[in-house]
Write a protein that holds these residues in place. Structure first.
Motif, PDB file in Angstrom:
ATOM      1  N   SER A 147      64.832 -29.425  36.838  1.00  0.00           N
ATOM      2  CA  SER A 147      65.649 -30.616  36.064  1.00  0.00           C
ATOM      3  C   SER A 147      64.778 -31.042  34.990  1.00  0.00           C
ATOM      4  CB  SER A 147      65.953 -31.521  36.829  1.00  0.00           C
ATOM      5  OG  SER A 147      65.178 -32.225  37.595  1.00  0.00           O
ATOM      6  N   SER A 169      66.097 -30.099  31.687  1.00  0.00           N
ATOM      7  CA  SER A 169      67.371 -30.439  31.130  1.00  0.00           C
ATOM      8  C   SER A 169      67.577 -30.896  29.830  1.00  0.00           C
ATOM      9  CB  SER A 169      68.192 -31.298  32.247  1.00  0.00           C
ATOM     10  OG  SER A 169      67.425 -32.526  32.382  1.00  0.00           O
ATOM     11  N   PRO A 209      69.843 -37.670  34.420  1.00  0.00           N
ATOM     12  CA  PRO A 209      70.858 -36.961  35.147  1.00  0.00           C
ATOM     13  C   PRO A 209      72.367 -38.015  34.883  1.00  0.00           C
ATOM     14  CG  PRO A 209      69.362 -38.336  36.718  1.00  0.00           C
ATOM     15  CD  PRO A 209      68.815 -38.147  35.129  1.00  0.00           C
ATOM     16  N   GLU A 256      74.910 -36.945  37.312  1.00  0.00           N
ATOM     17  CA  GLU A 256      74.880 -35.373  37.892  1.00  0.00           C
ATOM     18  C   GLU A 256      73.993 -35.451  39.160  1.00  0.00           C
ATOM     19  OE1 GLU A 256      74.661 -32.446  34.542  1.00  0.00           O
ATOM     20  OE2 GLU A 256      73.961 -34.323  33.451  1.00  0.00           O
ATOM     21  N   THR A 257      74.309 -34.307  39.933  1.00  0.00           N
ATOM     22  CA  THR A 257      73.260 -34.082  41.112  1.00  0.00           C
ATOM     23  C   THR A 257      72.850 -32.916  41.137  1.00  0.00           C
ATOM     24  OG1 THR A 257      75.463 -33.627  42.364  1.00  0.00           O
ATOM     25  CG2 THR A 257      74.716 -35.912  42.694  1.00  0.00           C
ATOM     26  N   GLU A 258      73.345 -32.066  40.326  1.00  0.00           N
ATOM     27  CA  GLU A 258      72.701 -30.600  40.219  1.00  0.00           C
ATOM     28  C   GLU A 258      72.405 -30.278  38.863  1.00  0.00           C
ATOM     29  OE1 GLU A 258      75.590 -27.850  41.506  1.00  0.00           O
ATOM     30  OE2 GLU A 258      75.537 -28.675  43.936  1.00  0.00           O
ATOM     31  N   TRP A 259      71.354 -29.348  38.887  1.00  0.00           N
ATOM     32  CA  TRP A 259      70.940 -28.853  37.394  1.00  0.00           C
ATOM     33  C   TRP A 259      70.988 -27.539  37.445  1.00  0.00           C
ATOM     34  CZ3 TRP A 259      70.900 -28.866  32.429  1.00  0.00           C
ATOM     35  CH2 TRP A 259      70.061 -28.092  31.889  1.00  0.00           C
TER      36      TRP A 259
END
Length: 267
Positions: free
Chosen positions: A169, A172, A176, A179-182
């Motif tokens: 992450s 990115s 975040p 958000e909880t995923e990358w």
């Protein structure tokens, strides 16, 4: 169901630097031996909060709901913490990614008891926000400005409230923001042994999790940075003072890490 973060102990400095650049973190097993772990935990128990230094010491008895003891400038309070400024192999990695003139911008002793709630995913600092496609360009390499070494003083398991990372992450280029995923990677738990260290760059999405156990968790955080990053030693406006007894015991390298640099630009 929670998943464990892959912890690969690279045997050489080159591999650890590459891990910081590509994975966002590096794993250093058994940096502290058992007898030193007890010494550090005992020293944390002895620390008292200095409100002017933004220390916190909440307990169920004073209405906090759970034990949350967070002490800044720990290196300035007891020689046992001073020795963690330049403990090998952490310091060699910090100097490799931040430069030989790097310094410590902070050190916090953090003790959390049963009932500590989940944190939200966050980053510590995003120095250069960039679109993902630019960060994926092999010609672009964002320097590592700040890193944090987590000295875990307990064997970590899910109910004790491990740190969680979202792998990759740091690439990115943003916070975040819910958000909880990358890129399909979800958060994973750092399940390591007492005495292990995980050092990570400030852009990694991470969070602390709820302590659902009946055990108190001990964590020492050492924050390293390039020299040009300001040190964070509260209280400010000339109120922070180095402990003379600590300075007398400090080695030349430890004094540099606390700010005794050779004169350079802007000095």
């Amino acid at each position: 169901m929670s998943q464990a973060l892959p912890l690969v102990a690279y045997p050489d400095l080159e591999g650890r630097v590459k891990a910081m650049e590509e994975d966002g973190y590096a794993y250093l097993p058994k940096v502290i031996e058992d007898e030193q772990l007890a010494e550090l935990r005992d020293a944390m128990d002895r620390l008292t909060a200095i409100p002017e230094s933004f220390d916190r010491h909440g307990t169920p008895e004073n209405g906090n709901g759970f034990l949350n003891k967070h002490i800044n400038n720990a290196f300035n309070r007891d020689p046992v913490f001073l020795r963690c400024l330049d403990r090998s192999p952490v310091i060699e990695l910090a100097e490799a990614v931040h430069g030989e003139d790097c310094h410590v911008i902070g050190m916090t002793a953090w003790v959390t008891g049963p009932g500590r709630p989940d944190q939200g995913l966050h980053i510590d600092w995003l120095p250069i926000p960039l679109p993902t496609d630019i960060l994926e360009d092999t010609r672009v390499k964002v320097p590592i400005f700040i890193s944090t070494a987590h000295y875990y003083l307990d064997d970590l398991y899910e109910d004790l409230g491990p740190t969680k990372f979202v792998p990759g992450s740091h690439l990115s280029g943003r916070r975040p923001d819910g958000e909880t995923e990358w890129k399909g990677a979800s958060e994973k738990s750092i399940l390591c042994n007492s005495g292990d260290v995980v050092i990570f760059r400030s852009e990694v999405w991470h969070r602390g999790t709820a302590n659902r156990s009946d055990q108190t968790r001990y964590l020492l955080q050492v924050h390293y940075a390039k020299r040009m990053i300001t040190q964070k030693f509260p209280p400010y406006l000339n109120q922070f003072q180095f402990n003379a007894e600590i300075l007398e015991q400090a080695t030349e390298r430890q004094q540099r890490l606390m700010g005794n640099h050779r004169p350079g630009a802007y000095d």
